[in-house]
Design a protein around this motif. Structure first.
Motif, PDB file in Angstrom:
ATOM      1  N   LYS A 230       0.833  -1.201   0.000  1.00 47.45           N
ATOM      2  CA  LYS A 230       0.000   0.000   0.000  1.00 47.45           C
ATOM      3  C   LYS A 230       0.866   1.249   0.000  1.00 47.45           C
ATOM      4  CE  LYS A 230      -0.713   1.003   4.927  1.00 47.45           C
ATOM      5  NZ  LYS A 230      -1.718   1.323   5.957  1.00 47.45           N
ATOM      6  N   LYS A 231       0.341   2.283  -0.652  1.00 47.36           N
ATOM      7  CA  LYS A 231       0.982   3.591  -0.641  1.00 47.36           C
ATOM      8  C   LYS A 231       0.593   4.296   0.651  1.00 47.36           C
ATOM      9  CE  LYS A 231       0.777   8.041  -2.978  1.00 47.36           C
ATOM     10  NZ  LYS A 231       0.130   8.809  -4.055  1.00 47.36           N
ATOM     11  N   VAL A 232       1.572   4.903   1.337  1.00 49.60           N
ATOM     12  CA  VAL A 232       1.320   5.510   2.647  1.00 49.60           C
ATOM     13  C   VAL A 232       0.973   6.986   2.541  1.00 49.60           C
ATOM     14  CG1 VAL A 232       2.264   5.950   4.940  1.00 49.60           C
ATOM     15  CG2 VAL A 232       2.885   3.856   3.723  1.00 49.60           C
TER      16      VAL A 232
ATOM     17  N   ASP B 231       7.809   1.991  16.214  1.00 46.53           N
ATOM     18  CA  ASP B 231       6.610   1.669  15.438  1.00 46.53           C
ATOM     19  C   ASP B 231       6.178   2.837  14.550  1.00 46.53           C
ATOM     20  OD1 ASP B 231       5.854   3.396  17.397  1.00 46.53           O
ATOM     21  OD2 ASP B 231       4.129   2.241  18.106  1.00 46.53           O
ATOM     22  N   LYS B 232       7.062   3.823  14.382  1.00 46.50           N
ATOM     23  CA  LYS B 232       6.772   4.981  13.539  1.00 46.50           C
ATOM     24  C   LYS B 232       7.620   4.932  12.262  1.00 46.50           C
ATOM     25  CE  LYS B 232       3.908   7.180  16.336  1.00 46.50           C
ATOM     26  NZ  LYS B 232       2.502   7.491  15.959  1.00 46.50           N
ATOM     27  N   ILE B 233       7.188   5.748  11.288  1.00 49.15           N
ATOM     28  CA  ILE B 233       7.963   5.889  10.058  1.00 49.15           C
ATOM     29  C   ILE B 233       8.624   7.257  10.083  1.00 49.15           C
ATOM     30  CG2 ILE B 233       7.893   6.006   7.540  1.00 49.15           C
ATOM     31  CD1 ILE B 233       5.361   4.300   7.632  1.00 49.15           C
ATOM     32  N   ILE B 234       9.961   7.283   9.993  1.00 48.65           N
ATOM     33  CA  ILE B 234      10.689   8.536   9.930  1.00 48.65           C
ATOM     34  C   ILE B 234      11.246   8.692   8.516  1.00 48.65           C
ATOM     35  CG2 ILE B 234      12.893   7.543  10.738  1.00 48.65           C
ATOM     36  CD1 ILE B 234      13.325  10.246  12.243  1.00 48.65           C
TER      37      ILE B 234
ATOM     38  N   GLU C  74       1.419   5.985   9.389  1.00 47.69           N
ATOM     39  CA  GLU C  74       1.092   4.867   8.506  1.00 47.69           C
ATOM     40  C   GLU C  74      -0.398   4.805   8.160  1.00 47.69           C
ATOM     41  OE1 GLU C  74       1.383  -0.028   8.398  1.00 47.69           O
ATOM     42  OE2 GLU C  74       2.504   1.112   9.913  1.00 47.69           O
ATOM     43  N   GLU C  75      -1.244   5.065   9.131  1.00 54.76           N
ATOM     44  CA  GLU C  75      -2.691   4.914   8.904  1.00 54.76           C
ATOM     45  C   GLU C  75      -3.282   6.106   8.152  1.00 54.76           C
ATOM     46  OE1 GLU C  75      -4.243   2.148   9.438  1.00 54.76           O
ATOM     47  OE2 GLU C  75      -2.394   1.292  10.250  1.00 54.76           O
ATOM     48  N   SER C  76      -2.980   7.319   8.599  1.00 56.28           N
ATOM     49  CA  SER C  76      -3.586   8.506   7.994  1.00 56.28           C
ATOM     50  C   SER C  76      -2.825   9.023   6.784  1.00 56.28           C
ATOM     51  CB  SER C  76      -3.689   9.619   9.041  1.00 56.28           C
ATOM     52  OG  SER C  76      -2.399  10.071   9.420  1.00 56.28           O
TER      53      SER C  76
END
Length: 486
Positions: free
Chosen positions: A246-248, A264-267, A289-291
């Motif tokens: 999926k595209k974030v 658990d985060k994307i930096i 990731e979700e929003s």
């Protein structure tokens, strides 16, 4: 001690690819040297025991440029040790053969073969590998073809070797050559059934591939295009458990340049290019990731990320960014030096290695740090950074310091406007005497399509006095003729 000779440049060693083993008990790196006769580089993997600081050569076929650790005992690397493999490669067949070797002894054994040219591979578990391999839209995929069909395709490729068709931009890249319709495509490889499964489509170019800590997800940057490569890019997550891509990000006007998991985060690092365009310095962001929302954590940051200290005594690459624990470690270039820093999810930046010089690449394991770089007048060596101190480990190029006279460059600082500086350097001849006049002439006819540069030379200059080296450029073009550049 002698002056540096021209042939000395062929004896330099170049270090790259530094990686800790999973537990940090060992580290491996690649040492390159020049083969003048064959006009190529010879590369081999070396291993360092991080406790004893002893290091030794692991491979000896002179072709091992890239590797990954499978565990604390085994290293996986790509190679071509069978003469028949070299014949296949010369015929145009695309494949990458992997070997594994125990660092404590024994010969390398064949592990598996990927029917693609692999540029990056990450072990997920004993049976699964995530990899990026070259895919060309204009070439028929050899995988799955019968021997007769494969033969015809290879013959067609051979016939077309005399010319190249360019139908997109860019079609050329420095260090790679022609890249028309080439893409770095993401695949999953299963060792048990020898199956290679594509994850991204044929027009998406993939880079900055990272796994999360438990290796259930991969994050990467992708650019999808058919005719003209965009300046912008997107972030994707691939869930290895369910096989979902999926595209974030939700934006479409942002250039992502680095992405990784931090906890658990994307930096990520990147820029919207609104202030200075494509060369604008990146800032750090947290990407939800979700929003898909992007939040800047360093709004005031304005520095060059990565190493841009120029040098012609490097070969190969290594980590410029590395997530470890609660921090993302990264290299920054500030004026004439490259330093090691770290940042947390709140955007707090700390300078870890702040000595002037160049940190070319590094790796971190817990509190332990190793780096390859330049210090003083020394060429590349491997260093340990511990308790605020740097400890030199290797001495591959130490002979230059012991056997050759070297001139120390002297920095000249020019303030172009308040707070803005340009750094220049003067290198005086060996055994130079203050006030002595020096005559030098360089004849260098440089032909281009529009003009011929002639008479590149320097006038007599007194070093240490008011005048320093002046270089004059003259050209046949009227608007340049007679202009002097100092």
């Amino acid at each position: 001690m002698e002056k540096l000779q021209l042939e000395d440049f062929t004896k330099f060693k170049f270090l790259s690819g530094l990686k800790y083993s999973p537990s940090g008990s060992c580290a491996a790196f690649v040492v390159h040297r020049i083969d003048v006769e064959e006009n190529k580089y010879l590369s081999n993997i070396w291993v360092l025991d991080t406790k004893t600081k002893k290091y030794f050569q692991l491979t000896s076929f002179n072709e091992e440029r890239g590797f990954v650790w499978l565990d604390d005992d085994y290293v996986l690397f790509a190679g071509s040790r069978n003469p028949k493999d070299k014949e296949k490669a010369e015929s145009g067949e695309e494949f990458t053969k992997y070997y594994k070797i125990n660092i404590h002894g024994g010969e390398a054994v064949e592990a598996f073969v990927i029917p693609k040219k692999v540029t990056e591979i990450l072990p997920v578990d004993d049976d699964t590998f995530l990899l990026i391999a070259l895919y060309n839209v204009n070439k028929k995929d050899l995988e799955g073809l019968s021997e007769e069909e494969k033969k015809k395709e290879l013959e067609r490729r051979k016939e077309e070797k005399d010319y190249e068709v360019f139908d997109e931009i860019p079609f050329w890249a420095n260090g790679k050559g022609v890249i028309n319709k080439d893409r770095g495509r993401l695949y999953v490889y299963k060792l048990s059934d020898n199956k290679l499964q594509p994850i991204t489509d044929e027009y998406t170019d993939v880079y900055s591939l990272k796994l999360n800590k438990d290796k259930t997800k991969a994050v990467f940057i992708g650019k999808s295009y058919k005719d003209k490569m965009p300046l912008t890019s997107d972030v994707y997550i691939y869930n290895l458990k369910v096989g979902e891509l999926k595209k974030v990000n939700k934006d479409s006007d942002f250039s992502y340049r680095y992405v990784d998991f931090l906890g658990d985060k994307i930096i990520c690092a990147g820029t919207d290019m609104k202030k200075y365009g494509i060369n604008e310095n990146s800032k750090f962001y947290v990407l939800e990731e979700e929003s898909g929302e992007r939040r800047c954590i360093t709004p005031e940051l304005d520095m060059s990320l990565g190493n841009s200290v120029n040098s012609d005594v490097r070969y190969g690459s290594g980590f410029s960014f590395k997530a470890e624990g609660d921090y993302l470690y990264f290299i920054s270039t500030e004026r004439y030096s490259a330093y090691l820093n770290r940042i947390n999810l709140e955007g707090k930046i700390e300078k870890v290695i702040e000595k002037d010089g160049s940190v070319d690449m590094f790796d971190v394991c817990g509190d332990d740090i190793l780096f390859i770089g330049f210090r003083g007048l020394k060429l590349q060596e491997l260093y340990e950074y511990k308790d605020g101190q740097e400890i030199q480990i290797t001495d591959f190029n130490e002979w230059v310091q012991k056997e050759r006279k070297l001139s120390k460059p002297e920095r000249v600082e020019v303030e172009t406007r308040p707070g803005h500086f340009i750094d220049g350097w003067v290198i005086k001849p060996i055994d130079y005497e203050e006030g002595k006049k020096i005559s030098c002439y360089i004849g260098y006819p440089w032909r281009t399509k529009n003009c011929i540069w002639r008479n590149l030379f320097s006038r007599n200059a007194v070093l240490g006095g008011r005048r320093i080296l002046c270089i004059f450029l003259q050209s046949q073009r009227k608007r340049w003729k007679g202009q002097r550049v100092c």
